[in-house]
Enzyme design. Structure first.
Site, PDB file in Angstrom:
ATOM      1  N   GLU A 142      33.555  41.644  39.095  1.00 23.00           N
ATOM      2  CA  GLU A 142      33.810  42.785  39.988  1.00 23.00           C
ATOM      3  C   GLU A 142      32.915  43.981  39.683  1.00 23.00           C
ATOM      4  OE1 GLU A 142      38.048  43.559  40.030  1.00 23.00           O
ATOM      5  OE2 GLU A 142      38.325  42.049  41.583  1.00 23.00           O
TER       6      GLU A 142
ATOM      7  N   GLU B 105      39.735  35.039  43.505  1.00 22.50           N
ATOM      8  CA  GLU B 105      41.014  35.464  42.930  1.00 22.50           C
ATOM      9  C   GLU B 105      42.004  35.845  44.019  1.00 22.50           C
ATOM     10  OE1 GLU B 105      40.795  38.759  40.226  1.00 22.50           O
ATOM     11  OE2 GLU B 105      38.962  38.029  39.275  1.00 22.50           O
TER      12      GLU B 105
HETATM   13  C1  GLA Z   1      40.638  41.834  39.316  1.00 26.23           C
HETATM   14  C2  GLA Z   1      39.932  41.258  38.115  1.00 26.23           C
HETATM   15  C3  GLA Z   1      40.790  40.358  37.286  1.00 26.23           C
HETATM   16  C4  GLA Z   1      42.198  40.873  37.167  1.00 26.23           C
HETATM   17  C5  GLA Z   1      42.753  41.093  38.549  1.00 26.23           C
HETATM   18  C6  GLA Z   1      44.174  41.546  38.547  1.00 26.23           C
HETATM   19  O1  GLA Z   1      40.445  41.134  40.453  1.00 26.23           O
HETATM   20  O2  GLA Z   1      38.744  40.602  38.446  1.00 26.23           O
HETATM   21  O3  GLA Z   1      40.205  40.252  36.009  1.00 26.23           O
HETATM   22  O4  GLA Z   1      42.183  42.074  36.464  1.00 26.23           O
HETATM   23  O5  GLA Z   1      41.991  42.072  39.185  1.00 26.23           O
HETATM   24  O6  GLA Z   1      44.653  41.710  39.851  1.00 26.23           O
END
Ligand code: GLA
Ligand code: ZN
Length: 665
Positions: A149, A305
């Site tokens: 991210e 995710e």
């Molecule tokens: C982000 C991060 C993950 C985790 C999630 C939790 O997407 O990439 O590592 O922290 O949030 O929602």
């Protein structure tokens, strides 16, 4: 058909390094039960792999990769550079960021590296390359996941220096830069490159959201996006130099403002993203984000995710209701995903994500509601096989999305603080979503000729060549819709002189002489030619017709009875101009007329509130019918009796909330 995968990846972030070995075996057993075939590992393990400057220790990761390979997982291998080890920050404080307030950060958090720190770059590149050498030829490593991210920003002196280099390359001379930023204003003329400073709270920034010099601040955003993209490319190239084939990605975040994802996507093999809607996020907005992520490369994407149930970081972390995760996952596949991955597979024992949902909860049990729902979806995905893998999402409507416009529109001081880029785009998207008209989210330099209609709300910044491209699209028969706050500025945020909407004025056939701003409690109305009325708000352009016809006029105020919504025939095409923010009913009227004009038909004729999406592959089409309305809905007649790939039974009767049908034709 474009996919790097041999099957739909089903799994997610997996952190066995946070657990004793006995748990690993239990994980393997439970994951198998749930139909999980993929794991994303090594996302935050830099500190473990490299305990000090000279030492690398891959023994634990070797074991993890070995175990997953033995079990025939598709391994998504991260490079771990999303969080730096403490020793690196202690030894080289310059690797951490300086924030908007000008404070140098100490060690802490993650996503915390200064993108322009040569020290960070050196160690990140080295780590990526070592990982690629070690694991790149393992056939089970199906995908590289670089950092995590990317986002945020840095205002340190290294960044400031790199910004000046970036500016020199862009402008060549200070004269050109001074002109672009209109620095005569407030006596900002620069005589030396070193006089230019980063636009944070200590410089030209005004309370984070606004700025005294949008030209400067937009350039800084472009520069930050480019700086992080350089970090990505650096790791990608380090991997590529030893691993020629494996797909490389990084996880994006939908409409995240900080990075110009269209530019990023050009450097990525496949787009992946993290989908975390809140309890009250409209389903249409989630659908729009999926379409945007698909649009970045005009290709299927990975859902890197999502939570199987709740989050921890939102104000109200509601559980996903029974069936919701499944419905949401099928919505994701429907809009172009080739993977469904969770954050995370086992719930953390400590730190701030211990309340974040996971496939395996703190109970450690495979008998939980969430685990069972994950298993059901796993079985369904396995049964579906590769039918939808790499399938396309055909669309006749393109909606423009552009990060330069996002930044520029929201930096403007005036006319209305309520003006939000994503919200404006979403209002239009929602119409097509609710009418079962598939949409592509497209960049401003897309091939418009593919679309029967191009939708361009708040096209505030019209960069070089854009007006010409839109004109020629319309001239050769296309339909364009745009409106208030469009055609106003050039790529440096300087106004296109000669009357709004600047370079769009000719094709729109209107001149917007003034723009009135309405406070949240203020409203006007739109009166259509047939006498019907609806509400409008936010901004009201005061328009003069220059060849266009008025479709609706304002109902009140000193500009009552003057045109508010217009249509202009231009060449063989048509341009709609919407000078205000109509309410949903008003927008419906306008877009109904546009779709009729452009000959755009919904993919289903019947009136239904179900979400209906279609993917196509190998001459077959896959219809995803999902009940996201919260109430029972009848199955549309046109699907009755067809067999549902998910349940094997015949479609018919009623769909309960979160029910899904998948029909192949
Ligand atoms: C982000 C991060 C993950 C985790 C999630 C939790 O997407 O990439 O590592 O922290 O949030 O929602
Ligand atoms: Zn920096």
């Amino acid at each position: 058909m474009k996919t790097p995968f041999n099957r739909i990846l089903y799994g997610g972030d997996y952190n066995p390094n946070q657990w004793p070995r006995e748990i690993w075996e239990e994980d393997m057993r439970l994951f198998k039960k749930a139909g999980i075939n993929s794991a994303t590992v090594n996302v935050f393990s830099w500190a473990k792999i490299q305990p000090d400057e000279e030492t690398y220790d891959f023994s634990e990761l070797d074991d993890i990769v070995e175990m997953l390979s033995r079990e025939n997982y598709d391994i998504v291998l991260a490079t771990s550079t999303g969080a730096m080890p403490a020793w690196l920050v202690k030894r080289y404080p310059e690797v951490s960021r300086v924030d908007y307030e000008g404070r140098r950060h100490k060690f802490g958090q993650r996503h915390n590296a200064c993108p322009n720190s040569p020290v960070f770059q050196k160690y990140a590149r080295r780590l990526a390359q070592k990982l690629a050498r070690r694991y790149g030829n393992n056939p089970h490593v199906t995908c590289w996941h670089i950092s995590n991210e990317y986002g945020g920003e840095c205002y340190c002196e290294n960044c400031e220096k790199a910004f000046r280099v970036w500016l020199r390359k862009k402008y060549g001379t200070l004269k050109a830069l001074n002109r672009a930023w209109n620095t005569e204003f407030w006596g900002h003329t620069f005589y030396d490159w070193d006089e230019i400073v980063a636009p944070n709270a200590l410089g030209d920034g005004i309370g984070r959201e606004k700025t005294a010099f949008a030209g400067l601040s937009i350039d800084y955003r472009r520069f930050m996006s480019d700086s992080m993209l350089e970090n990505y490319k650096m790791e990608r190239d380090a991997i590529r130099s030893v691993d020629a084939k494996t797909t490389i990605t990084t996880n994006l975040m939908g409409t995240y403002k900080g990075l110009d994802y269209f530019k990023w996507a050009k450097e990525m093999d496949i787009v992946s993203w993290d989908n975390y809607p809140a309890y009250n996020t409209p389903w249409s907005l989630t659908a729009m984000c999926h379409d945007l992520m698909r649009g970045l490369k005009d290709q299927p994407f990975m859902l890197m995710e999502q939570t199987p149930s709740q989050q921890n970081w939102q104000p109200y972390n509601s559980l996903k209701r029974p069936g919701q995760m499944r419905a949401q996952s099928w919505q994701t596949v429907a809009h172009g995903a080739d993977t469904i991955q969770f954050f995370q597979l086992r719930r953390s024992v400590g730190a701030c994500e211990k309340f974040h949902g996971a496939v395996i909860s703190h109970s450690g049990s495979g008998e939980t509601r969430v685990f069972k729902e994950v298993s059901q979806l796993g079985a369904e995905l396995a049964a579906l096989g590769n039918k939808t893998l790499g399938a396309e999402n055909p669309a006749e409507v393109g909606i423009l999305f552009d990060w330069d416009n996002y930044w520029a529109l929201e930096y403007t001081s005036g006319p209305n603080v309520e003006l939000r880029y994503v919200d404006q785009i979403h209002q239009y998207y929602r119409y097509f979503y609710e009418h079962h008209i598939p949409v592509d989210m497209i960049p401003v330099d897309a091939d418009f000729s593919r679309y029967k209609a191009v939708v361009a709300p708040v096209l505030y910044m019209v960069k070089q060549g854009m007006a010409e491209a839109l004109e020629s699209y319309v001239q050769s028969g296309g339909t364009l819709i745009t409106g208030f706050m469009s055609g106003i500025v050039d790529q440096s945020d300087n106004v296109h002189l000669g009357g709004y909407p600047g370079p769009l004025r000719r094709m729109c056939g209107v001149w917007a002489e003034e723009i009135d701003a309405l406070a949240p409690e203020q409203h006007n109305t739109l009166k259509f030619a047939d006498g019907s009325e609806c509400g409008c708000s936010l901004l009201c352009d005061i328009l003069h017709l220059e060849g266009a016809e008025a479709l609706a006029c304002y109902g009140s105020d000193f500009y009552a009875d003057t045109p508010a919504v217009t249509r202009n025939r231009f060449g063989s095409g048509t341009v709609y101009y919407v000078g205000t923010q109509p309410d949903a009913q008003g927008l419906e009227r306008i877009l109904n007329s546009l779709t009729a004009d452009a000959g755009i038909a919904p993919i289903i004729e019947e009136n239904t509130r179900l979400e209906i999406t279609r993917r196509a592959a190998d001459g077959r089409s896959y219809w995803f019918i999902i009940n996201l309305t919260g109430e029972p809905q009848p199955v549309p007649e046109s699907f009755a009796g067809e067999s549902d790939l998910l349940s094997g039974s015949k479609a018919g009767g009623e769909m309960k909330p979160f029910d899904v049908l998948l029909i192949e034709r």
